[in-house]
Structure formats: structure tokens, C-alpha cells
Design an enzyme around this catalytic site. Structure first.
Site, mmCIF file in Angstrom:
data_model
loop_
_atom_site.group_PDB
_atom_site.id
_atom_site.type_symbol
_atom_site.label_atom_id
_atom_site.label_comp_id
_atom_site.label_asym_id
_atom_site.label_seq_id
_atom_site.Cartn_x
_atom_site.Cartn_y
_atom_site.Cartn_z
ATOM 1 N N LEU A 22 -7.359 -38.585 44.106
ATOM 2 C CA LEU A 22 -6.349 -37.225 43.304
ATOM 3 C C LEU A 22 -7.063 -37.713 41.520
ATOM 4 O O LEU A 22 -6.412 -37.347 40.731
ATOM 5 C CB LEU A 22 -5.220 -36.864 43.490
ATOM 6 C CG LEU A 22 -4.745 -36.228 44.920
ATOM 7 C CD1 LEU A 22 -3.531 -36.309 44.964
ATOM 8 C CD2 LEU A 22 -5.818 -34.997 45.002
ATOM 9 N N ASN B 192 -16.371 -34.738 48.602
ATOM 10 C CA ASN B 192 -15.264 -33.847 48.511
ATOM 11 C C ASN B 192 -14.854 -32.756 49.877
ATOM 12 O O ASN B 192 -15.742 -32.366 50.205
ATOM 13 C CB ASN B 192 -15.489 -33.572 47.237
ATOM 14 C CG ASN B 192 -13.279 -33.800 46.844
ATOM 15 O OD1 ASN B 192 -12.550 -33.948 47.257
ATOM 16 N ND2 ASN B 192 -13.466 -32.153 45.895
ATOM 17 N N HIS C 109 -12.133 -30.298 49.677
ATOM 18 C CA HIS C 109 -11.066 -29.365 49.107
ATOM 19 C C HIS C 109 -10.235 -28.238 49.584
ATOM 20 O O HIS C 109 -10.377 -27.803 50.374
ATOM 21 C CB HIS C 109 -11.406 -29.096 48.124
ATOM 22 C CG HIS C 109 -11.009 -28.374 46.852
ATOM 23 N ND1 HIS C 109 -10.058 -28.816 45.838
ATOM 24 C CD2 HIS C 109 -9.729 -27.225 47.021
ATOM 25 C CE1 HIS C 109 -9.580 -27.704 45.130
ATOM 26 N NE2 HIS C 109 -9.280 -26.824 45.546
ATOM 27 N N ASP D 269 -15.098 -29.721 41.251
ATOM 28 C CA ASP D 269 -15.035 -28.828 42.122
ATOM 29 C C ASP D 269 -16.008 -27.731 42.732
ATOM 30 O O ASP D 269 -16.469 -26.771 42.645
ATOM 31 C CB ASP D 269 -13.826 -28.329 42.132
ATOM 32 C CG ASP D 269 -13.052 -29.126 42.872
ATOM 33 O OD1 ASP D 269 -13.100 -29.932 43.423
ATOM 34 O OD2 ASP D 269 -11.632 -27.910 42.567
ATOM 35 N N GLU E 226 -9.234 -29.478 58.123
ATOM 36 C CA GLU E 226 -10.318 -29.929 57.865
ATOM 37 C C GLU E 226 -10.160 -31.790 58.510
ATOM 38 O O GLU E 226 -11.492 -32.125 58.457
ATOM 39 C CB GLU E 226 -8.884 -30.855 56.816
ATOM 40 C CG GLU E 226 -8.810 -30.016 54.962
ATOM 41 C CD GLU E 226 -8.226 -30.447 53.790
ATOM 42 O OE1 GLU E 226 -8.680 -31.326 53.272
ATOM 43 O OE2 GLU E 226 -7.398 -29.977 53.834
HETATM 44 C C1 GAR Z 1 -5.738 -32.708 51.810
HETATM 45 O O1 GAR Z 1 -5.865 -31.474 51.677
HETATM 46 C C2 GAR Z 1 -7.114 -32.028 50.702
HETATM 47 O O2 GAR Z 1 -7.848 -31.505 50.896
HETATM 48 C C3 GAR Z 1 -6.659 -33.014 49.546
HETATM 49 O O3 GAR Z 1 -5.427 -33.925 49.779
HETATM 50 C C4 GAR Z 1 -5.043 -33.218 51.016
HETATM 51 C C5 GAR Z 1 -5.418 -35.333 51.058
HETATM 52 O O4 GAR Z 1 -4.660 -35.526 52.645
HETATM 53 N N1 GAR Z 1 -7.174 -33.181 48.500
HETATM 54 C C6 GAR Z 1 -7.260 -32.399 47.106
HETATM 55 O O5 GAR Z 1 -6.628 -31.237 46.985
HETATM 56 C C7 GAR Z 1 -8.706 -32.548 45.895
HETATM 57 N N2 GAR Z 1 -8.500 -31.962 45.378
HETATM 58 P P1 GAR Z 1 -4.649 -36.829 53.083
HETATM 59 O O6 GAR Z 1 -4.524 -37.683 52.093
HETATM 60 O O7 GAR Z 1 -3.820 -37.172 54.240
HETATM 61 O O8 GAR Z 1 -6.443 -36.904 53.449
#
Ligand code: GAR
Length: 195
Positions: A90, A107, A109, A150, A179
Site C-alpha cells: 500500500l 500489481n 487491484h 493504476d 484475486e
Molecule cells: C487485496 O485485495 C489487494 O487487491 C489490495 O489489498 C488487498 C491485500 O490483501 N490491494 C490494493 O488495494 C492496492 N491498490 P492480501 O494482503 O491478503 O493479499
């Protein structure tokens, strides 16, 4: 085998999904580094458990942002990293690193980009915005990172429905499961395209 660095800030469930998929599908890749801006988080715990090198690197450890960027570049070069996978990282990637790794930083998203992306759009905020907009579809996007937040070229997307009684939390859960399938599939595609 491609040498991968995974960048995380939190739980690291996408990191875990990538790690397991590489082994189960015998992908020609190896995660050699987990880099995090937080010394303690789920991702770093997982790295330590599986004996993947964990590196805590944060702006707060340096006098200037340039020194931080140089340290990140040096860490990547020393380990001969081929591909950088952002998995819930982040923080912004320094421009110098983006310039040194064109189409080598990926990345994930939690929305169907170009919708619900950009500055300030991460984590739960994305799902809140999707629900507020009345969309009936959301999903996740894997894309290259370039200097425009992004906006790098899209590698793969998957969608999920937004249900009438969804809360940001229930939608987040559905998107996260999506994801976990999407990120390994996108990595497999990349490895096929970049032999
Ligand atoms: C995920 O949903 C990812 O897509 C998001 O943070 C989460 C991390 O989960 N990323 C963003 O928002 C980036 N802009 P994780 O630590 O369990 O993989």
C-alpha cells in the site's frame, strides 16, 4: 527460473496464493524475497515460516526519499530480481524503481480497472465506492505498474457479482477469493509471454 520479489503491507493472502500456485503448478519461478514496509505483518510471518528472505524497508529508515529509493533498487539488483509482484503493497513505488523495471512490476487491484482506481483507492475504500455507485459487477485486475497510478497495461481481469445485500466486507471477501485465482493465472501468462 524467474526470480520474483513480492511486496506486501498486510495479510499477504495473495502472496500465499502465488507461493502455493508456483509449487503446485511447477511454474518456472521462485519467490526469493518478500519486501514489506511493515516489519510485522501476515506476509512477513509467512515469509519467515517458509524461509523466504524477508526484508523490512520503509521510508522512515532513511533521511531522504531518494536514499530510500536507492536502497530499494540496490536490494532488487543484489538479488537479481526479474519480476516484482505487488500483493497488497500500500505504498507508492519510487519512480526510480519503476524506471529501472519497465513492465517488470505487476500489481493486483481489487476492482475492474480503469474503474475505481487511482490515488486513495485501495482496500476497503474500493468496495465502499463500488457499492455506493450501484454497480452490479466488480472484480480484480492484474496490471503492469507504470508512472501513472493504476493505469499500466492490463494483464488479466476477473469479475464477480455485486449482490443486493452486499456490504463492503462481504464484497471484499468475494473479490479476494477471485484475486487468489487471478493472480497465479496472470503470473502463469506472464511467464509464458516472457521466456
Ligand atoms: C487485496 O485485495 C489487494 O487487491 C489490495 O489489498 C488487498 C491485500 O490483501 N490491494 C490494493 O488495494 C492496492 N491498490 P492480501 O494482503 O491478503 O493479499
Amino acid at each position: 527460473k524467474k526470480r520474483l520479489a513480492v511486496f506486501c503491507s498486510g495479510t499477504g493472502s495473495n502472496f500465499k496464493a502465488l507461493f502455493h500456485a508456483i509449487i503446485e503448478r511447477a511454474l518456472p519461478a521462485e519467490i526469493v524475497l518478500c519486501l514489506s514496509n511493515r516489519s510485522q505483518c501476515g506476509a512477513m510471518d509467512f515469509a519467515r515460516e517458509y524461509e523466504i528472505e524477508s526484508l523490512h524497508l520503509s521510508e522512515t529508515q532513511f533521511r531522504t526519499y531518494d536514499e530510500f529509493a536507492s536502497a530499494m533498487l540496490q536490494a532488487l539488483r543484489e538479488r537479481r530480481i526479474d519480476l516484482i509482484m505487488l500483493a497488497g503493497y500500500l505504498r507508492k513505488i519510487p519512480d526510480a524503481v519503476i524506471a529501472a523495471y519497465p513492465e517488470k512490476i505487476v500489481n493486483i487491484h481489487p476492482s475492474l480497472l480503469p474503474q475505481f482506481g487511482g490515488h486513495g483507492m485501495y482496500g476497503m475504500r474500493v468496495h465502499e465506492a463500488v457499492i455506493a455507485s450501484g454497480e452490479t459487477r466488480s472484480g480484480a485486475t492484474v496490471h503492469f505498474v507504470n508512472e501513472e497510478y493504476d493505469k499500466g497495461r492490463i494483464i488479466k481481469q476477473n469479475h464477480v457479482p455485486v449482490l443486493p445485500d452486499d456490504t463492503p466486507e462481504t464484497l471484499a471477501e468475494r473479490v479476494l477469493l477471485c484475486e487468489h485465482r487471478l493472480y497465479p493465472a496472470a503470473l502463469e501468462k506472464l511467464l509464458d509471454e516472457q521466456p
